[in-house]
Design a protein around this motif. Sequence first.
Motif, PDB file in Angstrom:
ATOM      1  N   MET A   1       8.086  72.539 100.948  1.00 54.75           N
ATOM      2  CA  MET A   1       8.866  73.137  99.849  1.00 54.75           C
ATOM      3  C   MET A   1       8.713  74.659  99.879  1.00 54.75           C
ATOM      4  O   MET A   1       7.618  75.181 100.051  1.00 54.75           O
ATOM      5  CB  MET A   1       8.329  72.604  98.514  1.00 54.75           C
ATOM      6  N   SER A   2       9.817  75.354  99.722  1.00 51.48           N
ATOM      7  CA  SER A   2       9.748  76.808  99.787  1.00 51.48           C
ATOM      8  C   SER A   2       9.173  77.364  98.488  1.00 51.48           C
ATOM      9  O   SER A   2       9.125  76.693  97.459  1.00 51.48           O
ATOM     10  CB  SER A   2      11.151  77.386  99.997  1.00 51.48           C
ATOM     11  N   ASP A   3       8.747  78.635  98.553  1.00 45.24           N
ATOM     12  CA  ASP A   3       8.225  79.286  97.344  1.00 45.24           C
ATOM     13  C   ASP A   3       9.288  79.331  96.253  1.00 45.24           C
ATOM     14  O   ASP A   3       9.011  79.141  95.076  1.00 45.24           O
ATOM     15  CB  ASP A   3       7.777  80.710  97.676  1.00 45.24           C
ATOM     16  N   ALA A   4      10.542  79.591  96.689  1.00 43.77           N
ATOM     17  CA  ALA A   4      11.640  79.679  95.714  1.00 43.77           C
ATOM     18  C   ALA A   4      11.837  78.334  95.010  1.00 43.77           C
ATOM     19  O   ALA A   4      12.038  78.276  93.797  1.00 43.77           O
ATOM     20  CB  ALA A   4      12.929  80.088  96.417  1.00 43.77           C
ATOM     21  N   GLN A   5      11.754  77.270  95.791  1.00 45.31           N
ATOM     22  CA  GLN A   5      11.926  75.940  95.190  1.00 45.31           C
ATOM     23  C   GLN A   5      10.790  75.632  94.223  1.00 45.31           C
ATOM     24  O   GLN A   5      10.995  75.102  93.140  1.00 45.31           O
ATOM     25  CB  GLN A   5      11.970  74.880  96.289  1.00 45.31           C
ATOM     26  N   GLU A   6       9.588  75.987  94.643  1.00 48.68           N
ATOM     27  CA  GLU A   6       8.425  75.773  93.771  1.00 48.68           C
ATOM     28  C   GLU A   6       8.612  76.510  92.458  1.00 48.68           C
ATOM     29  O   GLU A   6       8.343  75.990  91.379  1.00 48.68           O
ATOM     30  CB  GLU A   6       7.167  76.294  94.465  1.00 48.68           C
ATOM     31  N   HIS A   7       9.090  77.757  92.587  1.00 50.17           N
ATOM     32  CA  HIS A   7       9.278  78.591  91.405  1.00 50.17           C
ATOM     33  C   HIS A   7      10.321  77.965  90.479  1.00 50.17           C
ATOM     34  O   HIS A   7      10.142  77.907  89.264  1.00 50.17           O
ATOM     35  CB  HIS A   7       9.703  79.986  91.842  1.00 50.17           C
ATOM     36  N   THR A   8      11.411  77.465  91.084  1.00 47.32           N
ATOM     37  CA  THR A   8      12.470  76.837  90.284  1.00 47.32           C
ATOM     38  C   THR A   8      11.917  75.646  89.528  1.00 47.32           C
ATOM     39  O   THR A   8      12.185  75.451  88.348  1.00 47.32           O
ATOM     40  CB  THR A   8      13.614  76.369  91.208  1.00 47.32           C
ATOM     41  N   LEU A   9      11.116  74.871  90.232  1.00 47.32           N
ATOM     42  CA  LEU A   9      10.539  73.686  89.612  1.00 47.32           C
ATOM     43  C   LEU A   9       9.678  74.075  88.419  1.00 47.32           C
ATOM     44  O   LEU A   9       9.781  73.501  87.336  1.00 47.32           O
ATOM     45  CB  LEU A   9       9.705  72.933  90.644  1.00 47.32           C
ATOM     46  N   GLU A  10       8.856  75.093  88.618  1.00 50.85           N
ATOM     47  CA  GLU A  10       7.976  75.512  87.522  1.00 50.85           C
ATOM     48  C   GLU A  10       8.787  75.995  86.329  1.00 50.85           C
ATOM     49  O   GLU A  10       8.486  75.681  85.183  1.00 50.85           O
ATOM     50  CB  GLU A  10       7.054  76.626  88.006  1.00 50.85           C
ATOM     51  N   LEU A  11       9.841  76.768  86.607  1.00 46.74           N
ATOM     52  CA  LEU A  11      10.667  77.260  85.513  1.00 46.74           C
ATOM     53  C   LEU A  11      11.318  76.125  84.755  1.00 46.74           C
ATOM     54  O   LEU A  11      11.383  76.130  83.530  1.00 46.74           O
ATOM     55  CB  LEU A  11      11.764  78.196  86.060  1.00 46.74           C
ATOM     56  N   LYS A  12      11.804  75.131  85.508  1.00 48.26           N
ATOM     57  CA  LYS A  12      12.434  73.984  84.854  1.00 48.26           C
ATOM     58  C   LYS A  12      11.453  73.299  83.927  1.00 48.26           C
ATOM     59  O   LYS A  12      11.768  72.909  82.814  1.00 48.26           O
ATOM     60  CB  LYS A  12      12.922  72.985  85.908  1.00 48.26           C
ATOM     61  N   ASP A  13      10.240  73.123  84.412  1.00 51.79           N
ATOM     62  CA  ASP A  13       9.233  72.455  83.598  1.00 51.79           C
ATOM     63  C   ASP A  13       8.971  73.224  82.312  1.00 51.79           C
ATOM     64  O   ASP A  13       8.885  72.663  81.235  1.00 51.79           O
ATOM     65  CB  ASP A  13       7.918  72.313  84.380  1.00 51.79           C
ATOM     66  N   LEU A  14       8.870  74.551  82.466  1.00 50.45           N
ATOM     67  CA  LEU A  14       8.591  75.362  81.288  1.00 50.45           C
ATOM     68  C   LEU A  14       9.761  75.317  80.319  1.00 50.45           C
ATOM     69  O   LEU A  14       9.604  75.173  79.120  1.00 50.45           O
ATOM     70  CB  LEU A  14       8.336  76.816  81.707  1.00 50.45           C
ATOM     71  N   GLU A  15      10.942  75.397  80.915  1.00 44.78           N
ATOM     72  CA  GLU A  15      12.150  75.421  80.098  1.00 44.78           C
ATOM     73  C   GLU A  15      12.279  74.149  79.271  1.00 44.78           C
ATOM     74  O   GLU A  15      12.628  74.164  78.104  1.00 44.78           O
ATOM     75  CB  GLU A  15      13.348  75.564  81.026  1.00 44.78           C
ATOM     76  N   LEU A  16      11.976  73.034  79.888  1.00 40.75           N
ATOM     77  CA  LEU A  16      12.138  71.765  79.189  1.00 40.75           C
ATOM     78  C   LEU A  16      10.965  71.483  78.272  1.00 40.75           C
ATOM     79  O   LEU A  16      11.039  70.641  77.399  1.00 40.75           O
ATOM     80  CB  LEU A  16      12.293  70.622  80.195  1.00 40.75           C
ATOM     81  N   GLY A  17       9.885  72.180  78.472  1.00 37.41           N
ATOM     82  CA  GLY A  17       8.748  72.041  77.582  1.00 37.41           C
ATOM     83  C   GLY A  17       8.160  70.654  77.558  1.00 37.41           C
ATOM     84  O   GLY A  17       7.697  70.170  76.546  1.00 37.41           O
ATOM     85  N   THR A  82      14.363  62.077 101.027  1.00 43.38           N
ATOM     86  CA  THR A  82      14.520  63.442 101.564  1.00 43.38           C
ATOM     87  C   THR A  82      15.716  64.153 100.928  1.00 43.38           C
ATOM     88  O   THR A  82      15.860  65.362 101.067  1.00 43.38           O
ATOM     89  CB  THR A  82      14.710  63.415 103.093  1.00 43.38           C
ATOM     90  N   ARG A  83      16.548  63.387 100.226  1.00 45.30           N
ATOM     91  CA  ARG A  83      17.701  64.018  99.561  1.00 45.30           C
ATOM     92  C   ARG A  83      17.377  64.439  98.129  1.00 45.30           C
ATOM     93  O   ARG A  83      18.210  65.010  97.437  1.00 45.30           O
ATOM     94  CB  ARG A  83      18.898  63.055  99.546  1.00 45.30           C
ATOM     95  N   TYR A  84      16.173  64.103  97.687  1.00 43.62           N
ATOM     96  CA  TYR A  84      15.779  64.484  96.327  1.00 43.62           C
ATOM     97  C   TYR A  84      15.640  66.001  96.234  1.00 43.62           C
ATOM     98  O   TYR A  84      14.928  66.610  97.029  1.00 43.62           O
ATOM     99  CB  TYR A  84      14.451  63.798  95.968  1.00 43.62           C
ATOM    100  N   SER A  85      16.334  66.574  95.249  1.00 46.84           N
ATOM    101  CA  SER A  85      16.246  68.012  95.045  1.00 46.84           C
ATOM    102  C   SER A  85      15.352  68.280  93.855  1.00 46.84           C
ATOM    103  O   SER A  85      15.631  67.802  92.745  1.00 46.84           O
ATOM    104  CB  SER A  85      17.636  68.571  94.777  1.00 46.84           C
ATOM    105  N   ASN A  86      14.315  69.035  94.068  1.00 45.93           N
ATOM    106  CA  ASN A  86      13.361  69.209  92.972  1.00 45.93           C
ATOM    107  C   ASN A  86      13.778  70.275  91.962  1.00 45.93           C
ATOM    108  O   ASN A  86      12.947  70.742  91.183  1.00 45.93           O
ATOM    109  CB  ASN A  86      11.969  69.484  93.507  1.00 45.93           C
ATOM    110  N   ILE A  87      15.056  70.657  91.956  1.00 45.72           N
ATOM    111  CA  ILE A  87      15.485  71.486  90.826  1.00 45.72           C
ATOM    112  C   ILE A  87      15.505  70.644  89.554  1.00 45.72           C
ATOM    113  O   ILE A  87      15.501  71.164  88.456  1.00 45.72           O
ATOM    114  CB  ILE A  87      16.865  72.145  91.054  1.00 45.72           C
ATOM    115  N   TYR A  88      15.548  69.315  89.718  1.00 46.13           N
ATOM    116  CA  TYR A  88      15.364  68.407  88.585  1.00 46.13           C
ATOM    117  C   TYR A  88      14.054  67.669  88.767  1.00 46.13           C
ATOM    118  O   TYR A  88      13.539  67.558  89.873  1.00 46.13           O
ATOM    119  CB  TYR A  88      16.498  67.385  88.507  1.00 46.13           C
ATOM    120  N   GLN A  89      13.564  67.134  87.661  1.00 43.10           N
ATOM    121  CA  GLN A  89      12.350  66.332  87.771  1.00 43.10           C
ATOM    122  C   GLN A  89      12.661  65.034  88.509  1.00 43.10           C
ATOM    123  O   GLN A  89      13.784  64.526  88.453  1.00 43.10           O
ATOM    124  CB  GLN A  89      11.797  66.020  86.384  1.00 43.10           C
TER     125      GLN A  89
END
Lengths: 235, 85
Positions: A1-17, A82-89
């Motif tokens: 997973m790229s750093d950008a993807q990791e960052h997106t995931l973290e932001l999503k988590d924070l956003e959804l609380g 492998t098609r799972y996109s981690n921009i969503y949980q």
Amino acid sequence: MSDAQEHTLELKDLELGLGASAAHADNNLVREFIAGNEAAFTELVTKYKDALTNYLNVMVGDYDIAVDLSQETFLRVYKNITRYSNIYQFSTWIYRIATNLAIDEMRYRKRRGQVFYNNIWAKNSDREEGGQEFEISDGRRGPGEEILRKESSQVLGEAIRSLPEKYRTAFILKEIQELPYERIAQVLKCSSGTIKSRLHRARLFLRERIKKYWWGTRKPSARFSESGKGAARGR
Amino acid sequence: MKSCKEIIDLLSEYLEGDLPGDEAGAFETHMALCPPCVDFLENLKQTRALVRSLRCDEVPPEVQRQLRTFLDRATKRPPKRGKRT
């Protein structure tokens, strides 16, 4: 997973609380599974099997079919991981797969004129015998209460499945699966506002359908007695 | 004062605790003066309570076994070919 993807995931988590650590744990399992650790997949199945099967059971109203759909959902996860996109949980993704399968199944049954009212209530009814379920703050007591409860449960199940598809799915995801609005919006690919609107209409519709079980012999206000009719129309 | 129809439109937000302060105040003022709306709200709460009784159960052990067996079979990878002797 790229750093950008990791960052997106973290932001999503924070956003959804919600459950950031749970989502992170899921993504770790996904990564391990992709890397070849089959035990990670087993762990994901163990984690989601109950919630998913329950969700599908309420959706289709037949426990055996719900189990089949649950199996199919996990199989699709396995094959398409492998098609799972981690921009969503991960849970959003798996609910989306399950929802699509349930909708396909219901449409198939509808075309064939088959209706799902088989045994959704069987498990709860069994437990009801032991006095564990359907503890409603009703206040009424009497010899017919048990019968009334079972009957109202049956009617409720039928009422849920008689909701238009988009209301039913939103309603079950919120009221039974307890997903927050934002997650439901992701699963169903629409806005939170739309989900709130659908949920409100679904509630009014269901209340209208089963109100006689609450009111008993009490006559409801004439002003509201028809207010739920057509409640499930609209967006 | 808000009309009964306006109150009905706010019921879900009220149940979710999402009504802003001034709206919640107007809602409660109406409720204090309108028994039919109180009935309606109670009725909606009872419906929710019944729906919540459908919340997650553990799948029975036999279903867990069935799921495991199905996935074991469906995801079984073909054995790697070894050198023939």
